[in-house]
Write a protein that holds these residues in place. Sequence first.
Motif, PDB file in Angstrom:
ATOM      1  N   GLY A   4       8.559  16.143  63.150  1.00 29.69           N
ATOM      2  CA  GLY A   4       7.147  16.054  62.823  1.00 29.69           C
ATOM      3  C   GLY A   4       6.211  16.576  63.892  1.00 29.69           C
ATOM      4  N   ASP A   6       5.945  19.783  64.928  1.00 28.09           N
ATOM      5  CA  ASP A   6       5.668  21.218  64.782  1.00 28.09           C
ATOM      6  C   ASP A   6       6.195  22.011  65.975  1.00 28.09           C
ATOM      7  OD1 ASP A   6       4.794  23.421  63.367  1.00 28.09           O
ATOM      8  OD2 ASP A   6       2.810  23.398  64.301  1.00 28.09           O
ATOM      9  N   ARG A   7       7.376  21.635  66.441  1.00 31.07           N
ATOM     10  CA  ARG A   7       8.033  22.358  67.542  1.00 31.07           C
ATOM     11  C   ARG A   7       9.482  22.646  67.167  1.00 31.07           C
ATOM     12  NH1 ARG A   7       5.952  22.526  72.751  1.00 31.07           N
ATOM     13  NH2 ARG A   7       7.601  24.086  72.917  1.00 31.07           N
ATOM     14  N   PRO A   8       9.701  23.513  66.164  1.00 31.81           N
ATOM     15  CA  PRO A   8      11.078  23.801  65.749  1.00 31.81           C
ATOM     16  C   PRO A   8      11.895  24.438  66.866  1.00 31.81           C
ATOM     17  CG  PRO A   8       9.540  25.317  64.693  1.00 31.81           C
ATOM     18  CD  PRO A   8       8.723  24.269  65.399  1.00 31.81           C
TER      19      PRO A   8
END
Length: 139
Positions: A4, A6-8
């Motif tokens: 959750g 937003d740092r893949p």
Amino acid sequence: MLGGLDRPDLGFWVSLAELTINVALGLALWYAYGPLGIVAATVVTQAFAYVANTVLVRRLTDVETVVTRPFLAQIGAGAVMGVVVLAAKSVVPLAGWPAVVAVVGLGAIVYFLVLFAVSRFHRETVRGIYADFIGSRGA
């Protein structure tokens, strides 16, 4: 944990490190200890993943506590499973693969049942998977 944020990229690197550790340690410990080496490698890998994710979440957010209720339920279920497997191991001679598979299967069933009994999160997860499975069969 990182899903959750937003740092893949961070999730990828943690997953890559997990895979590398699990394969390298798993092979090394397999040759040293046999199948128990694989279990040990998996435990070490999961401990690494938990610590890595915890450190990253704490650095990227203001979250201080990352010990969740589902995590504590897993620890408790694992402890109960461990006691049952140790008891079964002392009763059942592990002379061949069928006995080993039976004891490991017993451990898996106990872990699942305890987790299902004590954790609403895991009950909802199982129900969701079941609903998806039944829904996909009807399509």
